[in-house]
Scaffold this motif. Structure first.
Motif, PDB file in Angstrom:
ATOM      1  N   GLU A  87     -28.869  17.411  45.791  1.00 43.72           N
ATOM      2  CA  GLU A  87     -28.053  16.222  45.533  1.00 43.72           C
ATOM      3  C   GLU A  87     -26.930  16.549  44.552  1.00 43.72           C
ATOM      4  N   THR A  88     -27.241  17.360  43.542  1.00 41.34           N
ATOM      5  CA  THR A  88     -26.219  17.767  42.557  1.00 41.34           C
ATOM      6  C   THR A  88     -25.053  18.464  43.260  1.00 41.34           C
ATOM      7  N   ALA A  89     -25.359  19.375  44.167  1.00 43.04           N
ATOM      8  CA  ALA A  89     -24.303  20.097  44.896  1.00 43.04           C
ATOM      9  C   ALA A  89     -23.502  19.140  45.774  1.00 43.04           C
ATOM     10  N   ARG A  90     -24.196  18.207  46.413  1.00 41.14           N
ATOM     11  CA  ARG A  90     -23.495  17.252  47.283  1.00 41.14           C
ATOM     12  C   ARG A  90     -22.614  16.307  46.468  1.00 41.14           C
ATOM     13  N   VAL A  91     -23.156  15.804  45.354  1.00 43.84           N
ATOM     14  CA  VAL A  91     -22.375  14.901  44.493  1.00 43.84           C
ATOM     15  C   VAL A  91     -21.146  15.641  43.950  1.00 43.84           C
ATOM     16  N   ALA A  92     -21.329  16.891  43.517  1.00 52.71           N
ATOM     17  CA  ALA A  92     -20.200  17.674  42.994  1.00 52.71           C
ATOM     18  C   ALA A  92     -19.112  17.804  44.058  1.00 52.71           C
TER      19      ALA A  92
END
Ligand code: 5GP
Ligand code: ZN
Length: 121
Positions: A63-68
């Motif tokens: 999720e962190t990678a997608r949000v970034a």
């Protein structure tokens, strides 16, 4: 009640300029931006640093990678590029002991890790 700064921001007990709320993470602007875009992506769960990440945190990391990626698009830095970093411990200058990823962009960021001039062999 916790005395962790980022737990308190995640809980809404302290103000922050929140730019995204997702299932496992909350993203808000850094109070002392080091680049035109400087957002912190923070897990809702308290982890002291990246050194405490376990297998079960896979969905949070994805999720962190997608949000970034989505924030980079929204902030207009997707084309030129951006950096996602996390600091662990004193040599890295970690100041807040709740895991957070810095999303940085909007200016040339310089080379953080100096590759060999001939490239990696
Ligand atoms: P570290 O050095 O731990 O990787 O980064 C901590 C970051 O948190 C710094 O960039 C600092 O400016 C940011 N920061 C510290 N306190 C606050 C705060 O109360 N609100 C926000 N939005 N950012 C903070
Ligand atoms: Zn915390």
């Amino acid at each position: 009640m916790t005395d962790c700064l980022f737990c308190r921001i995640v809980a809404g007990e302290l103000p922050a300029e929140i730019v995204r709320e997702a299932e496992h993470t909350v993203a808000f602007r850094d109070i002392a931006p080091q680049a035109p875009v400087h957002v912190l992506i923070v897990p809702r769960e308290h982890l002291g640093s990246a050194a405490e990440i376990e297998e079960r945190h896979g969905p949070m990391l994805a999720e962190t990678a997608r949000v970034a990626t989505e924030l980079a698009q929204a902030e207009g830095i997707a084309e030129r590029g951006w950096r996602l970093i996390t600091n662990v411990g004193p040599d890295a200058g970690q100041a807040v002991f709740h895991l957070h990823f810095h999303l940085l962009g909007g200016r040339p960021l310089g080379r953080l890790v100096q590759g060999s001039p001939e490239g990696v062999r």
